[in-house]
Scaffold this active site. Structure first.
Site, PDB file in Angstrom:
ATOM      1  N   SER A  24       0.833  -1.205   0.000  1.00 47.65           N
ATOM      2  CA  SER A  24       0.000   0.000   0.000  1.00 47.65           C
ATOM      3  C   SER A  24       0.866   1.253   0.000  1.00 47.65           C
ATOM      4  O   SER A  24       0.606   2.209  -0.738  1.00 47.65           O
ATOM      5  CB  SER A  24      -0.912   0.002   1.228  1.00 47.65           C
ATOM      6  OG  SER A  24      -1.828  -1.058   1.197  1.00 47.65           O
ATOM      7  N   GLY A  31      -5.497  -3.817  -8.377  1.00 43.90           N
ATOM      8  CA  GLY A  31      -6.525  -2.798  -8.304  1.00 43.90           C
ATOM      9  C   GLY A  31      -5.976  -1.446  -7.906  1.00 43.90           C
ATOM     10  O   GLY A  31      -6.416  -0.405  -8.411  1.00 43.90           O
ATOM     11  N   ASP A  83      -9.572  -6.579   3.912  1.00 48.04           N
ATOM     12  CA  ASP A  83      -8.527  -7.596   3.766  1.00 48.04           C
ATOM     13  C   ASP A  83      -8.311  -8.395   5.042  1.00 48.04           C
ATOM     14  O   ASP A  83      -7.846  -9.539   5.000  1.00 48.04           O
ATOM     15  CB  ASP A  83      -7.209  -6.947   3.333  1.00 48.04           C
ATOM     16  CG  ASP A  83      -7.244  -6.486   1.881  1.00 48.04           C
ATOM     17  OD1 ASP A  83      -8.120  -6.957   1.124  1.00 48.04           O
ATOM     18  OD2 ASP A  83      -6.411  -5.645   1.499  1.00 48.04           O
ATOM     19  N   LYS A 142       1.400 -12.432  -5.732  1.00 44.57           N
ATOM     20  CA  LYS A 142       0.756 -11.137  -5.992  1.00 44.57           C
ATOM     21  C   LYS A 142       1.139 -10.112  -4.938  1.00 44.57           C
ATOM     22  O   LYS A 142       1.383  -8.941  -5.253  1.00 44.57           O
ATOM     23  CB  LYS A 142      -0.757 -11.309  -6.041  1.00 44.57           C
ATOM     24  CG  LYS A 142      -1.504 -10.063  -6.474  1.00 44.57           C
ATOM     25  CD  LYS A 142      -2.986 -10.336  -6.628  1.00 44.57           C
ATOM     26  CE  LYS A 142      -3.676  -9.195  -7.350  1.00 44.57           C
ATOM     27  NZ  LYS A 142      -3.644  -7.928  -6.601  1.00 44.57           N
TER      28      LYS A 142
END
Length: 431
Positions: A21, A91, A312, A411
């Protein structure tokens, strides 16, 4: 790749991987500022690589160094016209860069993989269109965007992804005028907007926040001045990742031995820092240390938790709930349907495949604790967090667990199974 996990408890100390993030935000701002920036980044992932690849396609230069990445911005190298970007399945990459690409005014084609093309862009797409941007799908995986994006007021509901707001704020200094983003309250995942504000502050841009009324609706307003300019700090560090560290803390809450995760900023703006409070509510013992967190099992029990702002975390919390007496309700989890998999379905499928009990009621996930999980086979459904959940569930199962498609952890956490083994887990690839 399939991964076979033998039942064996985890224990010990592990260092947190860098936060993707934070890395996304610092990469985007480094590519837009006025000079070279060195990012300290001890490890990457497919999602971080996607953002690095996209800003490179826009004209920035991203080079690996001994400690991380060196970014030469597009302001130095020159913005490429009609760039071709590959966002992978990230995303964050797509939602952050859509307004950035439009603000730069050169246009781009953005390729999306997996479920990314089906994940919603509304209402960001409408707001971009109202400010001069043309968006269209060239085919079922390629989004064509052209600008320039005009500054002004943007209106965003508070119950959609905070990434829409963050993307607009990061693009604001490139729009050439004052920008206000009006967000309906309550604002879900507000901590991640704060994370973006912190990143912008690192690059010399202030975001003023206020609360206003608009048509009788309470709104939170984020404002960036028209003369704001991004200034390179020279260097900055990507802090540890709370989202992925949550799986190790959850494993400790489920198992017989404590686990410490180092390199976590306890004052972080990352919303998933609230995993400490959530696990404590479910009966875990959480200790704070100067460089991280220590978690252990105490008296597990069910609890109702609203995950609207921390979607999450629903995955590791569901794993803990699977062994906690009573019925845990994870409320307001609708956004889980729009992740790499339909996580409401894939969490239930994974837990039930292991002898657990879980089902969905409207937008809530209900998990009934059982005495022990059995072995079995779990389909990761192409979702990194489902694979990680299955792995920590397997540590205390009565028989081995096979995770189908376990390579999807790359990922966000390519070294997940290496760290799993470092904590005493027994994992073997089956091809």
């Amino acid at each position: 790749m399939d991964m076979r996990i033998e039942p064996h408890p985890l224990a010990g100390t592990i260092a947190a991987i860098p936060s993707k993030s934070v890395a996304h935000r610092l990469l985007v701002l480094s590519a837009l500022c006025d000079g070279i920036t060195d990012l300290t980044l001890s490890a990457s992932s497919q999602d971080i690589d996607a953002t690095a690849r996209c800003v490179t396609a826009l004209g920035a230069s991203v080079a690996r160094t001994r400690t991380g990445l060196r970014v030469v911005p597009v302001t130095v190298a020159g913005v490429r016209r009609e760039a071709r970007l590959d966002a992978g399945e990230s995303g964050s990459t797509l939602r952050f860069l859509l307004p950035v690409v439009a603000a730069l005014g050169k246009g781009a084609r953005i390729r999306c993989h997996g479920r990314l093309a089906r994940r919603p862009l509304a209402p960001l797409d409408q707001q971009l269109a109202e400010h001069g941007v043309d968006l269209r799908w060239e085919d079922d995986s390629t989004l064509v965007v052209s600008g320039p994006l005009r500054p002004g007021r943007f209106d965003v509901p508070g119950d959609v992804s905070s990434q829409f707001v963050s993307g607009l704020l990061m693009a604001a200094p490139a729009m050439g005028g004052a920008v206000e983003v009006w967000v309906g309250e309550p604002v879900e995942s507000a901590g991640y907007i704060d994370l973006t504000i912190d990143a912008l502050r690192t690059f010399g841009v202030s975001v003023e926040t206020s609360r206003e009324l608009s048509g009788g609706q309470a709104m939170r307003v984020y404002a960036v001045a028209g003369d704001a300019r991004l200034r390179s700090p020279g260097s900055c560090t990507v802090e540890g990742d709370w989202s992925n560290s949550a799986f190790w803390l959850a494993a400790a809450a489920m198992g017989p031995h404590p686990i410490a995760v180092t390199g976590l900023n306890q004052l972080s703006r990352q919303g998933d820092r609230s995993v400490m409070a959530a696990l404590a509510l479910m009966g875990a013992r959480i200790g704070r240390a100067s460089d991280g967190v220590l978690a252990s099992r105490d008296t597990p029990h069910a609890h109702d938790i609203d995950v609207s702002g921390i979607p999450d975390l629903a995955v590791p919390l569901a794993a803990v709930a699977a062994l906690a007496p009573g019925v845990t309700r994870l409320r307001n989890a609708s956004r889980l349907r729009l992740k790499e998999s339909d996580r409401l379905a894939s969490i239930c499928d994974a837990l039930c495949a292991l002898g657990g009990k879980a089902h969905v009621e409207d937008d809530d996930l209900l998990v009934e604790g059982v005495e022990a999980l059995s072995g079995g086979t779990v389909d990761a459904a192409g979702d990194h967090r489902i694979a990680m959940m299955a792995a920590i569930c397997a540590t205390g199962a009565t028989d081995p667990v096979v995770i189908r498609g376990a390579e999807c952890v790359a990922k966000s956490y390519p070294t997940f199974f290496d760290d799993f083994r470092a904590l005493g887990g027994i994992a073997r690839e089956e091809r």
